[in-house]
Design an enzyme around this catalytic site. Structure first.
Site, mmCIF file in Angstrom:
data_model
loop_
_atom_site.group_PDB
_atom_site.id
_atom_site.type_symbol
_atom_site.label_atom_id
_atom_site.label_comp_id
_atom_site.label_asym_id
_atom_site.label_seq_id
_atom_site.Cartn_x
_atom_site.Cartn_y
_atom_site.Cartn_z
ATOM 1 N NE ARG A 17 -1.225 2.738 2.572
ATOM 2 C CZ ARG A 17 -0.833 3.961 2.901
ATOM 3 N NH1 ARG A 17 -0.965 4.984 2.056
ATOM 4 N NH2 ARG A 17 -0.252 4.187 4.081
ATOM 5 C CG ASP A 18 3.380 4.300 2.921
ATOM 6 O OD1 ASP A 18 2.978 5.252 2.226
ATOM 7 O OD2 ASP A 18 4.197 4.442 3.841
ATOM 8 C CG HIS A 212 5.656 4.729 8.818
ATOM 9 N ND1 HIS A 212 4.856 3.770 8.247
ATOM 10 C CD2 HIS A 212 6.077 5.513 7.794
ATOM 11 C CE1 HIS A 212 4.794 3.967 6.949
ATOM 12 N NE2 HIS A 212 5.537 5.027 6.648
ATOM 13 C CG HIS A 214 9.304 8.007 4.927
ATOM 14 N ND1 HIS A 214 8.640 8.566 3.854
ATOM 15 C CD2 HIS A 214 8.412 7.157 5.494
ATOM 16 C CE1 HIS A 214 7.410 8.082 3.785
ATOM 17 N NE2 HIS A 214 7.247 7.225 4.778
ATOM 18 C CB CYS A 245 9.920 11.248 0.053
ATOM 19 S SG CYS A 245 9.346 12.584 1.115
ATOM 20 C CG ASN A 254 7.585 3.617 2.986
ATOM 21 O OD1 ASN A 254 7.122 4.177 3.966
ATOM 22 N ND2 ASN A 254 6.922 3.491 1.850
#
Length: 306
Positions: A17-18, A212, A214, A245, A254
């Site tokens: 998803r992300d 979470h 990045h 990003c 990520n």
């Protein structure tokens, strides 16, 4: 440092998803199914699978209902938690109709970010989440919370710890089982990570949080190591480091699941990941996207002849 390490950690895989939502190449339904099956076979059993959003806004996620229907039919995924992002009541209706059992809701510590991202202020987003949570609880659907811009906002700069606590307390009161704290633009540093976790530890058990990060500025692993030392044992990551990003053109997003595997495995911390299967799965999705991975460990692993 490194005197308070846990025996094992929990990794929530967000690649499908992300990771995929910002990729310009649209991945087919079949390739998404194979990607998620591969991640599960590699030992990742909490997977952010899709989101129930408007297809014209995020074309990559336009097949959420169809994807979830396919995944439900896969016996090997029966014990996996397949998380779907739900932005509002309409998304909740779609998720409910698809038979989703795990959802995620999201907001941020920045009004400007929220307005640009979901066209709502923080409090307006919390009102939407309240509606979603009401339906989720009636239907016994597990709900994870996300808070973005915890370590900084691309529009407002530094964000408020007091606002972070207020939002986290609201989400906890609504019934989320955990909150993922997002370094949305990859701007955090270890000192700031320490400050945020120490601040939250005054009002929460740290097992309530996942981190979470990045890797936009190459700091994700350093920040994760700091969080680990502080007592956090749950982390989000994306296979092959998928996901750019959106606020830094050309930059990575990520942190890669492979890089986390190496960090933890090399220190004797159990992840449950089969790196051979994960590398195969990551290589397969990268070939569909026709792109290279920013993951340093995945590159090293593949170049070593595995």
């Amino acid at each position: 440092m490194l005197k308070n390490l846990p025996a094992k950690v929990r990794i929530v895989e967000v690649g499908p998803r992300d990771g995929l939502q910002n990729e310009k190449t649209i991945v087919s339904l079949e390739d998404k199914v194979q990607f998620i099956l591969g991640l599960s076979a590699a030992g990742l059993h909490e997977i952010e699978a899709t989101s129930f959003v408007r297809g014209d806004k995020i074309p990559q996620m336009s097949d959420g209902a169809e994807l979830y229907s396919r995944l439900k039919a896969e016996a090997s995924l029966a014990k996996s938690h397949l998380i779907s992002l739900v932005p509002n009541s309409k998304g909740m209706e779609m998720a409910l109709a698809a038979g989703v059992k795990d959802i995620a809701v999201f907001t941020s510590t920045s009004n400007t970010f929220n307005k640009k991202n979901i066209n709502a202020t923080i409090d307006e987003s919390l009102a939407k989440i309240t509606e979603v949570m009401s339906v989720a609880q009636q239907n016994k659907i597990r709900t994870r919370g996300y808070i973005s811009t915890v370590f900084g906002c691309p529009y407002e700069g530094k964000t408020s710890l007091e606002e972070l606590k207020r939002i986290a307390l609201r989400l906890k009161a609504m019934g989320v089982y955990e909150i993922s704290l997002g370094d949305t633009i990859g701007i955090a540093n270890p000192k700031q990570v320490l400050e945020v976790i120490e601040f939250l530890a005054q009002d929460f058990d740290l097992s309530f949080f996942s981190m979470h990060f990045h890797d936009t500025r190459g700091m994700a692993v350093a920040n994760i190591l700091t969080a680990l030392e502080m007592g956090i044992t749950s982390f989000d990551s994306s296979a092959a480091g998928l996901g750019g990003c959106p606020y830094a053109v050309g930059a990575s997003g990520n942190v890669a699941t492979e890089d986390l595997y190496f960090l933890f495995h090399s220190m004797g911390i159990e992840t449950g990941i089969d790196i051979k299967k994960l590398a195969e799965t990551s290589s397969a999705i990268l070939s569909k996207l026709n792109r290279a991975s920013p993951s340093k460990y995945l590159k090293a692993y593949l170049s070593s002849g595995h």
